[in-house]
Design an enzyme around this catalytic site. Sequence first.
Site, PDB file in Angstrom:
ATOM      1  CD  GLN A  71       6.023   0.003  -1.923  1.00 10.53           C
ATOM      2  OE1 GLN A  71       5.699  -0.797  -1.065  1.00 10.53           O
ATOM      3  NE2 GLN A  71       7.006  -0.242  -2.787  1.00 10.53           N
ATOM      4  CG  HIS A  72       3.986  -0.004  -6.886  1.00 12.77           C
ATOM      5  ND1 HIS A  72       5.320  -0.332  -6.992  1.00 12.77           N
ATOM      6  CD2 HIS A  72       3.421  -0.920  -6.049  1.00 12.77           C
ATOM      7  CE1 HIS A  72       5.553  -1.419  -6.252  1.00 12.77           C
ATOM      8  NE2 HIS A  72       4.433  -1.779  -5.661  1.00 12.77           N
ATOM      9  CG  ASP A 233       2.108   1.663   1.200  1.00 16.89           C
ATOM     10  OD1 ASP A 233       3.075   1.083   0.670  1.00 16.89           O
ATOM     11  OD2 ASP A 233       0.937   1.535   0.795  1.00 16.89           O
TER      12      ASP A 233
END
Length: 465
Positions: A71-72, A233
Amino acid sequence: MTLVAGIDSSTQSCKVVVRDAETGALVREGRAPHPPGTAVHPDHWWTALRQAVAEAGGLDGVAALSVGAQQHGMVALDEDGGVVREALLWNDTRSARAAEELITELGGAQAWADAVSSVPVASFTVTKLRWLAEHEPDNARRTAAVGLPHDWLTWRLAGAGEIGSLTTDRGDASGTGYWSPATGTYRTDLLKLALGHTPLVPRVLDPVGQAGVVDGSLFPGAESVRLAPGTGDNMAAALGVGLRPGDVVVSIGTSGTVFACSDAPSHDASGVIAGFADATGRYLPLVCTLNAARVLDAAAAMLGVSVGELSDLALQSPPGADGLVLVPYLEGERTPNKPDATGSVHGLRLSNATPAHLARAAVEGMLCGLADGLDAIGLEPSRVLLIGGGARSEAVRRIAPSVFGRPVLVPEPGEYVADGAARQAAWLLAGTAEPPAWESGEPESYQADRVPGLRERYTEVAAMA
């Protein structure tokens, strides 16, 4: 047999599983490493993906594919789709000050919790965009589109067309800091607040939406492979482990996460709980720590042993390690939000200055941080599921119940993120209201008495970090 493929493009590697769409039975798999670091050019992910697919025997016979990824991560693209700079990953904390600035500029933590269900920390994409605007203004001006790792990989699999064809899903979008799980819409005002202008962002697909088909020039013979939306994820892991309402998952990977399935969005102004969406249309309140399985790696390196030997050592020490406490903030920390903190050891005496005590303190310290997350979720779970690479440690399995104060269940080992992505691909094919129910073995149960005073000692010394 109809086959589906699931991809896990994690911080450290790319894993591919090919499974039977109906039963979930594993047919073949492959993997390839990623380079280390907190800033990585996305081309490395693409190279690893192609290597992992090749090792898994290619996409022959595969009808649908989905990508789950870390992520991110900020993937900045120019107007031609070129990568502007290395992607800043979730564990890159250089944007910590940017997070503080953004919180203040919007009117405080509650304003952010109301806007996007989460309060920004350095991990979130929105803070990385502010860092880019402040430190690399030329690159910021070149940024015409912003995506996440799974968005970019799905786009590449579909042939990397115009940047307007980028897609994402609600789960991964909810970790950016500029998409609202409560309203299901982007907050373009927050994008502009961070970057100074409003770049193009991926179209958010429904849980069973189709992102396109695989470009046959990349994988000959795979022209008809349908691309599911993909997801982050943690959302993929929830699918992979079969998370259901009432469950709480504790995942020990590169990061540590505690998450649950909810029917309503959360709005935690303390910033402890990230109010994510999941990949099914529900919500995924989540607490994340930066330091998890790598705490075990670091302790093993300090002692000159393998991670397996570290586990054996930890089980030779008494519960509580005779007062030795390890605070595992080895790369700063996200929860609590202490990006500049360092790890430390407290209570060292001649009587506990042994490898076994240090090994036990490392395991207990890592688990205490996750136990704080379990408490913060605020649920009395019907099941606590322990997953991730760190959960393969026998010491972690046996010590976790004594730290959490409740039994834990450990599902059969698997590549839960890749498995969840594969299950999403099977869901795309099925077109049903809920993901297909795949067969799985019974989880193994672990129980132990709570260690008196352990959590209290950890809380006291962690507050000093």
